[in-house]
Design a protein around this motif. Structure first.
Motif, mmCIF file in Angstrom:
data_model
loop_
_atom_site.group_PDB
_atom_site.id
_atom_site.type_symbol
_atom_site.label_atom_id
_atom_site.label_comp_id
_atom_site.label_asym_id
_atom_site.label_seq_id
_atom_site.Cartn_x
_atom_site.Cartn_y
_atom_site.Cartn_z
ATOM 1 N N THR A 13 0.837 -1.199 0.000
ATOM 2 C CA THR A 13 0.000 0.000 0.000
ATOM 3 C C THR A 13 0.874 1.252 0.000
ATOM 4 N N PRO A 14 0.719 2.162 -0.970
ATOM 5 C CA PRO A 14 1.528 3.387 -0.985
ATOM 6 C C PRO A 14 1.224 4.265 0.236
ATOM 7 N N ILE A 15 2.270 4.878 0.765
ATOM 8 C CA ILE A 15 2.112 5.797 1.888
ATOM 9 C C ILE A 15 2.039 7.245 1.422
ATOM 10 N N ALA A 16 2.456 7.511 0.190
ATOM 11 C CA ALA A 16 2.418 8.873 -0.347
ATOM 12 C C ALA A 16 2.595 8.776 -1.851
ATOM 13 N N GLU A 17 2.411 9.898 -2.506
ATOM 14 C CA GLU A 17 2.614 9.986 -3.951
ATOM 15 C C GLU A 17 3.537 11.163 -4.231
ATOM 16 N N LEU A 18 4.620 10.892 -4.947
ATOM 17 C CA LEU A 18 5.547 11.940 -5.330
ATOM 18 C C LEU A 18 5.007 12.637 -6.576
ATOM 19 N N ALA A 19 4.880 13.944 -6.484
ATOM 20 C CA ALA A 19 4.274 14.727 -7.559
ATOM 21 C C ALA A 19 5.361 15.429 -8.360
ATOM 22 N N PRO A 20 5.180 15.559 -9.673
ATOM 23 C CA PRO A 20 6.148 16.322 -10.476
ATOM 24 C C PRO A 20 6.169 17.782 -10.041
ATOM 25 N N GLY A 21 7.329 18.404 -10.244
ATOM 26 C CA GLY A 21 7.481 19.806 -9.885
ATOM 27 C C GLY A 21 7.903 20.044 -8.455
ATOM 28 N N THR A 22 8.135 18.986 -7.680
ATOM 29 C CA THR A 22 8.551 19.106 -6.288
ATOM 30 C C THR A 22 9.843 18.331 -6.095
ATOM 31 N N TRP A 23 10.765 18.900 -5.329
ATOM 32 C CA TRP A 23 12.045 18.237 -5.062
ATOM 33 C C TRP A 23 11.922 17.358 -3.830
ATOM 34 N N TYR A 24 12.438 16.146 -3.937
ATOM 35 C CA TYR A 24 12.461 15.182 -2.834
ATOM 36 C C TYR A 24 13.905 14.752 -2.583
ATOM 37 N N LEU A 25 14.167 14.336 -1.351
ATOM 38 C CA LEU A 25 15.515 13.970 -0.953
ATOM 39 C C LEU A 25 15.661 12.457 -0.964
ATOM 40 N N ALA A 26 16.624 11.957 -1.752
ATOM 41 C CA ALA A 26 16.963 10.536 -1.754
ATOM 42 C C ALA A 26 18.016 10.301 -0.675
ATOM 43 N N VAL A 27 17.681 9.504 0.330
ATOM 44 C CA VAL A 27 18.563 9.312 1.477
ATOM 45 C C VAL A 27 19.272 7.967 1.457
ATOM 46 N N GLU A 28 18.836 7.046 0.620
ATOM 47 C CA GLU A 28 19.449 5.716 0.604
ATOM 48 C C GLU A 28 19.103 5.029 -0.707
ATOM 49 N N ARG A 43 18.657 1.206 -2.460
ATOM 50 C CA ARG A 43 18.513 -0.222 -2.233
ATOM 51 C C ARG A 43 18.347 -0.911 -3.572
ATOM 52 N N GLY A 44 19.452 -1.335 -4.139
ATOM 53 C CA GLY A 44 19.416 -1.924 -5.461
ATOM 54 C C GLY A 44 19.020 -0.883 -6.487
ATOM 55 N N ALA A 45 17.944 -1.163 -7.237
ATOM 56 C CA ALA A 45 17.443 -0.198 -8.220
ATOM 57 C C ALA A 45 16.449 0.785 -7.615
ATOM 58 N N ASN A 46 16.104 0.631 -6.340
ATOM 59 C CA ASN A 46 15.133 1.490 -5.673
ATOM 60 C C ASN A 46 15.837 2.576 -4.865
ATOM 61 N N LEU A 47 15.080 3.614 -4.553
ATOM 62 C CA LEU A 47 15.579 4.709 -3.736
ATOM 63 C C LEU A 47 14.684 4.888 -2.520
ATOM 64 N N VAL A 48 15.300 5.163 -1.392
ATOM 65 C CA VAL A 48 14.568 5.549 -0.195
ATOM 66 C C VAL A 48 14.485 7.067 -0.197
ATOM 67 N N ALA A 49 13.278 7.597 -0.354
ATOM 68 C CA ALA A 49 13.064 9.037 -0.492
ATOM 69 C C ALA A 49 12.358 9.577 0.738
ATOM 70 N N GLN A 50 12.580 10.850 0.984
ATOM 71 C CA GLN A 50 11.961 11.545 2.110
ATOM 72 C C GLN A 50 11.154 12.713 1.576
ATOM 73 N N THR A 51 9.886 12.803 2.013
ATOM 74 C CA THR A 51 8.997 13.874 1.572
ATOM 75 C C THR A 51 9.204 15.126 2.422
ATOM 76 N N GLN A 52 8.481 16.199 2.049
ATOM 77 C CA GLN A 52 8.649 17.461 2.773
ATOM 78 C C GLN A 52 8.157 17.365 4.207
ATOM 79 N N GLY A 81 8.571 14.818 6.134
ATOM 80 C CA GLY A 81 9.425 13.921 6.902
ATOM 81 C C GLY A 81 9.142 12.448 6.711
ATOM 82 N N ARG A 82 8.144 12.079 5.923
ATOM 83 C CA ARG A 82 7.860 10.657 5.708
ATOM 84 C C ARG A 82 8.897 10.049 4.775
ATOM 85 N N ARG A 83 9.272 8.816 5.090
ATOM 86 C CA ARG A 83 10.249 8.092 4.288
ATOM 87 C C ARG A 83 9.591 6.868 3.681
ATOM 88 N N GLY A 84 9.988 6.564 2.457
ATOM 89 C CA GLY A 84 9.450 5.394 1.793
ATOM 90 C C GLY A 84 10.335 5.001 0.628
#
Length: 291
Positions: free
Chosen positions: A249-264, A266-275, A277-280
């Motif tokens: 189940t998605p916890i959030a949706e990343l929208a175009p036009g907004t910058w997000y921080l990639a913190v980690e 994992r293989g071909a995936n990225l752990v991103a942090q929203t504005q 503070g949520r991480r996914g």
């Protein structure tokens, strides 16, 4: 609501809705031989056309656009607002097509009204509703319509040498710590220098004395874990962000036009942090724009 999450298909839907509103103030009938001074009603003069074509099309376009701009789709009876909007636009196009074929309705059943045809308002309304319905249906299917309507803003340019950095760690334009740099190395703050007169400080090697090699555990601590460094990125289309525990189940949706921080990574995936503070985990990293 984030208008930067709107796609090109949404822009077509908005343009078609504006055309539909303009058409609603134009003539509903075209009467052969009528003088120029004849007063012909607009689309607002027919209740069936107003409800089935004009209002249905405008409401459908509004539902499609609002659903796209919301962070999480709102569902009613198991269907999100965008699906209801698509149904409204298709219904409006169907009603407009029926009015084109029979603009006078039941009044021409007895004959005598053969000179009445569809006016410019009905024709433009049919074109607008057809374009609106086609864009609403095809946007999730065609990559050309999935692109962002408003492009993402470019990251801030790096500050010149000696300038004050802006933003936090990893923000586009912020100065970064050199990779592998350690406090106390030559040229960095905290480095113990020789005392006055050239005498070495306690713990430093004496002149001519070989320097002891660093131990392996200390080298392991000095090196960061992997070659990954946090960076800012933007997505080209809305992308779901899943929980780190592997929940589908998605916890959030990343929208175009907004910058997000990639913190980690994992293989071909990225752990991103929203504005907020949520991480996914971002599973689809194709086409992302790095800051």
């Amino acid at each position: 609501m984030n208008i930067r999450s709107l796609t090109r298909g949404d822009g077509v839907v908005i343009g078609a809705a504006v055309l539909l509103l303009i058409a609603s103030f134009l003539d509903i009938y075209s009467i052969d031989g009528a003088p120029d001074s004849a007063e012909i009603p607009s689309l607002w003069g027919s209740g069936s056309v107003v409800l089935g074509v004009v209002l249905a099309g405008v409401i459908g376009a509004a539902l499609v656009v609002v659903n796209r701009a919301m962070p999480q789709p709102r569902k009613v009876a198991g269907l999100d607002l965008g699906q209801f909007g698509i149904a409204f636009t298709v219904f409006a196009a169907w009603c407009a097509l029926g009015n084109i074929f029979d603009p006078a309705g039941a009044f021409d059943n007895d004959g005598g009204l053969d000179n009445i045809g569809a006016g410019i308002g009905l024709i433009l309304a049919l074109i607008a509703t057809l374009v609106m319905a086609a864009a609403a249906v095809a946007t999730p299917l065609l990559p050309a319509l999935k692109g962002t309507l408003i492009p993402a803003a470019r990251p801030a340019a790096p500050q010149p040498y000696g300038g004050q950095p802006q933003g936090g760690y990893g923000y586009p334009g912020a100065q970064q710590q050199p990779y592998g740099g350690q406090p106390g190395q030559p040229g960095q703050p905290g480095q113990p220098g020789p005392s006055f007169g050239g005498q070495p400080q306690p713990g430093q090697p004496q002149p001519g004395q070989p320097q002891a090699p660093q131990q392996a555990p200390q080298q392991a601590q000095a090196q960061p874990a992997g070659d990954f460094s946090p960076f800012w990125f933007a997505v080209p289309v809305p992308r779901p962000l899943f929980a780190e525990d592997g929940s589908p189940t998605p916890i959030a949706e990343l929208a175009p036009g907004t910058w997000y921080l990639a913190v980690e990574q994992r293989g071909a995936n990225l752990v991103a942090q929203t504005q907020d503070g949520r991480r996914g985990v971002l599973q689809d990293t194709s086409g992302i724009q790095r800051g």
